[in-house]
Design a protein around this motif. Structure first.
Motif, mmCIF file in Angstrom:
data_model
loop_
_atom_site.group_PDB
_atom_site.id
_atom_site.type_symbol
_atom_site.label_atom_id
_atom_site.label_comp_id
_atom_site.label_asym_id
_atom_site.label_seq_id
_atom_site.Cartn_x
_atom_site.Cartn_y
_atom_site.Cartn_z
ATOM 1 N N ALA A 190 0.834 -1.206 0.000
ATOM 2 C CA ALA A 190 0.000 0.000 0.000
ATOM 3 C C ALA A 190 0.870 1.257 0.000
ATOM 4 N N MET A 191 1.935 1.248 0.804
ATOM 5 C CA MET A 191 2.799 2.421 0.902
ATOM 6 C C MET A 191 3.518 2.703 -0.417
ATOM 7 N N GLN A 192 3.836 1.624 -1.137
ATOM 8 C CA GLN A 192 4.628 1.803 -2.356
ATOM 9 C C GLN A 192 3.769 1.985 -3.608
ATOM 10 N N GLY A 193 2.482 1.665 -3.504
ATOM 11 C CA GLY A 193 1.610 1.806 -4.671
ATOM 12 C C GLY A 193 1.148 3.240 -4.828
ATOM 13 N N GLY A 194 0.250 3.462 -5.755
ATOM 14 C CA GLY A 194 -0.332 4.789 -5.945
ATOM 15 C C GLY A 194 -1.293 5.108 -4.806
ATOM 16 N N ASP A 195 -1.826 6.330 -4.818
ATOM 17 C CA ASP A 195 -2.759 6.737 -3.772
ATOM 18 C C ASP A 195 -3.967 5.816 -3.702
ATOM 19 N N ASP A 196 -4.486 5.446 -4.877
ATOM 20 C CA ASP A 196 -5.674 4.614 -4.903
ATOM 21 C C ASP A 196 -5.424 3.284 -4.217
ATOM 22 N N ALA A 197 -4.286 2.662 -4.531
ATOM 23 C CA ALA A 197 -3.964 1.362 -3.951
ATOM 24 C C ALA A 197 -3.853 1.484 -2.438
ATOM 25 N N ALA A 198 -3.208 2.548 -1.970
ATOM 26 C CA ALA A 198 -3.025 2.744 -0.530
ATOM 27 C C ALA A 198 -4.382 2.880 0.163
ATOM 28 N N LEU A 199 -5.281 3.660 -0.448
ATOM 29 C CA LEU A 199 -6.580 3.882 0.181
ATOM 30 C C LEU A 199 -7.442 2.625 0.137
ATOM 31 N N ARG A 200 -7.329 1.878 -0.970
ATOM 32 C CA ARG A 200 -8.089 0.625 -1.053
ATOM 33 C C ARG A 200 -7.672 -0.330 0.057
ATOM 34 N N THR A 201 -6.371 -0.398 0.331
ATOM 35 C CA THR A 201 -5.889 -1.280 1.397
ATOM 36 C C THR A 201 -6.444 -0.832 2.743
ATOM 37 N N MET A 202 -6.385 0.486 3.011
ATOM 38 C CA MET A 202 -6.928 1.018 4.259
ATOM 39 C C MET A 202 -8.392 0.622 4.416
ATOM 40 N N ILE A 203 -9.165 0.860 3.353
ATOM 41 C CA ILE A 203 -10.600 0.576 3.428
ATOM 42 C C ILE A 203 -10.828 -0.908 3.686
ATOM 43 N N SER A 204 -10.091 -1.771 2.991
ATOM 44 C CA SER A 204 -10.393 -3.192 3.160
ATOM 45 C C SER A 204 -9.986 -3.672 4.553
ATOM 46 N N LEU A 205 -8.921 -3.099 5.113
ATOM 47 C CA LEU A 205 -8.562 -3.488 6.487
ATOM 48 C C LEU A 205 -9.662 -3.091 7.476
ATOM 49 N N PHE A 206 -10.154 -1.870 7.361
ATOM 50 C CA PHE A 206 -11.251 -1.448 8.242
ATOM 51 C C PHE A 206 -12.469 -2.360 8.056
ATOM 52 N N GLU A 207 -12.744 -2.718 6.819
ATOM 53 C CA GLU A 207 -13.921 -3.565 6.576
ATOM 54 C C GLU A 207 -13.724 -4.970 7.141
ATOM 55 N N GLU A 208 -12.496 -5.475 7.069
ATOM 56 C CA GLU A 208 -12.237 -6.807 7.634
ATOM 57 C C GLU A 208 -12.461 -6.818 9.146
ATOM 58 N N TRP A 209 -12.291 -5.672 9.785
ATOM 59 C CA TRP A 209 -12.557 -5.580 11.227
ATOM 60 C C TRP A 209 -14.048 -5.354 11.498
ATOM 61 N N GLY A 210 -14.841 -5.298 10.465
ATOM 62 C CA GLY A 210 -16.284 -5.181 10.658
ATOM 63 C C GLY A 210 -16.821 -3.764 10.627
ATOM 64 N N PHE A 211 -15.947 -2.769 10.375
ATOM 65 C CA PHE A 211 -16.439 -1.390 10.298
ATOM 66 C C PHE A 211 -17.093 -1.123 8.939
ATOM 67 N N GLU A 212 -18.098 -0.273 8.957
ATOM 68 C CA GLU A 212 -18.643 0.231 7.697
ATOM 69 C C GLU A 212 -17.916 1.532 7.352
ATOM 70 N N VAL A 213 -17.259 1.577 6.193
ATOM 71 C CA VAL A 213 -16.560 2.795 5.778
ATOM 72 C C VAL A 213 -17.524 3.622 4.925
ATOM 73 N N VAL A 214 -17.808 4.838 5.379
ATOM 74 C CA VAL A 214 -18.750 5.695 4.649
ATOM 75 C C VAL A 214 -18.036 6.916 4.088
ATOM 76 N N GLY A 215 -18.635 7.548 3.085
ATOM 77 C CA GLY A 215 -18.058 8.735 2.468
ATOM 78 C C GLY A 215 -18.591 10.007 3.092
#
Lengths: 269, 269
Positions: free
Chosen positions: B94-119
């Motif tokens: 995530a750190m080495q990819g583009g911004d999109d890749a980094a944010l996608r990783t963040m979102i999926s980690l939060f979702e794996e913990w059961g959080f709903e990520v909202v905009g």
């Protein structure tokens, strides 16, 4: 006798091509847009394009090379002769389209009159470098940056846009638009402080023609001044698509790069 | 009890979202990167992301909104706890990819913990305008320019690049790159003299998210200052992809546009 005509616009390129044209070429310039070539020129207007093309035929011209920048003139309806008037729909479409469309129209009109339209590379092959590193050393990071820059410039080119980008360690610092390469390099110089530390040490300028562009006209060009501006912007080198760029004054450009420690890489597409 | 956590970075957006979050939200900030929100914050580090996620669960957090800019921190291998260490390959990618890749990783980690990520749009719908002209008049040339600008920005976005362009009468005067929107508008101001006469009178700033970008994070944003800079650059208006841009301080932005005679157009994608 077979003669060649140089349709010359602004900039150094027409003058630099003259050496390859021999003694007996015909010089033509758009009215009001003189070139730097020291020779008497035929002046032409788009409103009288057909008489001009006919005149070239009577001069024995068989081949044509177009070089240098031309501004699109405003057409004056009163100046059209009858035969050129029949071309008005095509001329208007060319004037209103992108650069590529305008040049394609010009080329096809010359070809319809029987002229062979040739590119600068057939006049002065040494000005259009093939694949190779001309000076300096290319690092693996530079190679990765060049690959990224090539993808960016191809994406822009598909929109009939600029032919350049500045990339450093995977980050795009500047993109070419209407104001051109020099303006982009000045932008990169002003803003390179936004780059994180490792990227700030390097970076490159990449130039390429548009995908699908006719290589006989409007190739991007660099020269010693481009090298100086890239060095001032803190870049480590200049990369271009092999066979797709004009090197104005090859020896001086390579010498300038050597003096500034920049690499010059003519990269296989 | 269901609580929401605001993961806040730099800029005005986190502060502006607070109104929509109610009294009982949790504020979290990356260590060393404080936000403008006036509230005590949980500090977190990527090296201890798992304990941080667990802590949010014990705080009763069920929903998460990310807002504001965060710089990528340098990871310190000594600080990892055992469970976060298992995530190192994903975090490094995530750190080495583009911004999109980094944010996608963040979102999926939060979702794996059961959080709903909202905009931001589900917190403050008025900040993410739907289709419509908010102020001023859009000419047919503006509509053509917006269409061209949208194609350009989509092509750039496909390369994980900037989210903006300046177009005037079919000519692209400036393109957004790493230095951002303000730097692009300043470039447009400096160089608008290269535009031919009819184009010089108008032109627009276009903003859009990247194609395929997750709309819950990292939407482009404009505010009253953007309007002031666009006016200084001589532009006639600002256009953006409806549903894909955050209007920071809607009332002040519209008032600034009215005062400068600029149109604001939230355009259907």
């Amino acid at each position: 006798m077979s003669r060649i005509a140089l349709i010359a616009g602004a900039g150094a390129l027409p003058r630099l091509l003259v050496e390859g044209l021999g003694q007996d070429f015909v010089l033509a310039e758009l009215e009001g847009q003189p070139s730097d070539v020291a020779k008497e020129a035929l002046k032409f207007r788009f409103e009288r394009l057909v008489p001009f093309l006919d005149h070239l035929l009577t001069e024995g011209v068989e081949r044509v090379v177009m070089a240098g920048a031309m501004r699109r003139p405003r057409l004056d309806p009163e100046l059209f002769d009858a035969r050129t008037a029949a071309l008005v729909p095509r001329l208007l479409a060319a004037m209103q389209g992108g650069d590529d469309a305008a040049l394609r129209t010009m080329i096809s009109l010359f070809e319809e009159w029987g002229f062979e339209v040739v590119g600068p590379d057939s006049i002065a092959p040494q000005m259009v470098p093939g694949e190779g590193v001309l000076t300096g050393a290319v690092t693996p990071q530079d190679a990765t940056d060049a690959e990224y820059a090539a993808r960016i410039v191809a994406a822009l080119g598909a929109q009939d846009l600029g032919q350049g980008a500045v990339v450093a360690a995977g980050l795009c610092l500047a993109l070419e638009s209407l104001p051109g390469t020099d303006a982009m390099l000045e932008f990169a110089r002003q803003h390179r402080g936004v780059l994180p530390e490792p990227a700030r040490a390097r970076g490159l300028l990449y130039k390429a023609p548009k995908p699908g562009q006719d290589r006989r006209v409007d190739l991007p060009a660099i020269g010693p001044e481009t090298v100086a501006r890239a060095a001032t912007a803190g870049l480590a080198g200049i990369v271009w698509e092999a066979g797709g760029l004009i090197l104005l004054d090859r020896a001086a450009t390579i010498a300038a790069a050597e003096a500034s420690g920049l690499f010059l890489w003519s990269r296989a597409p």
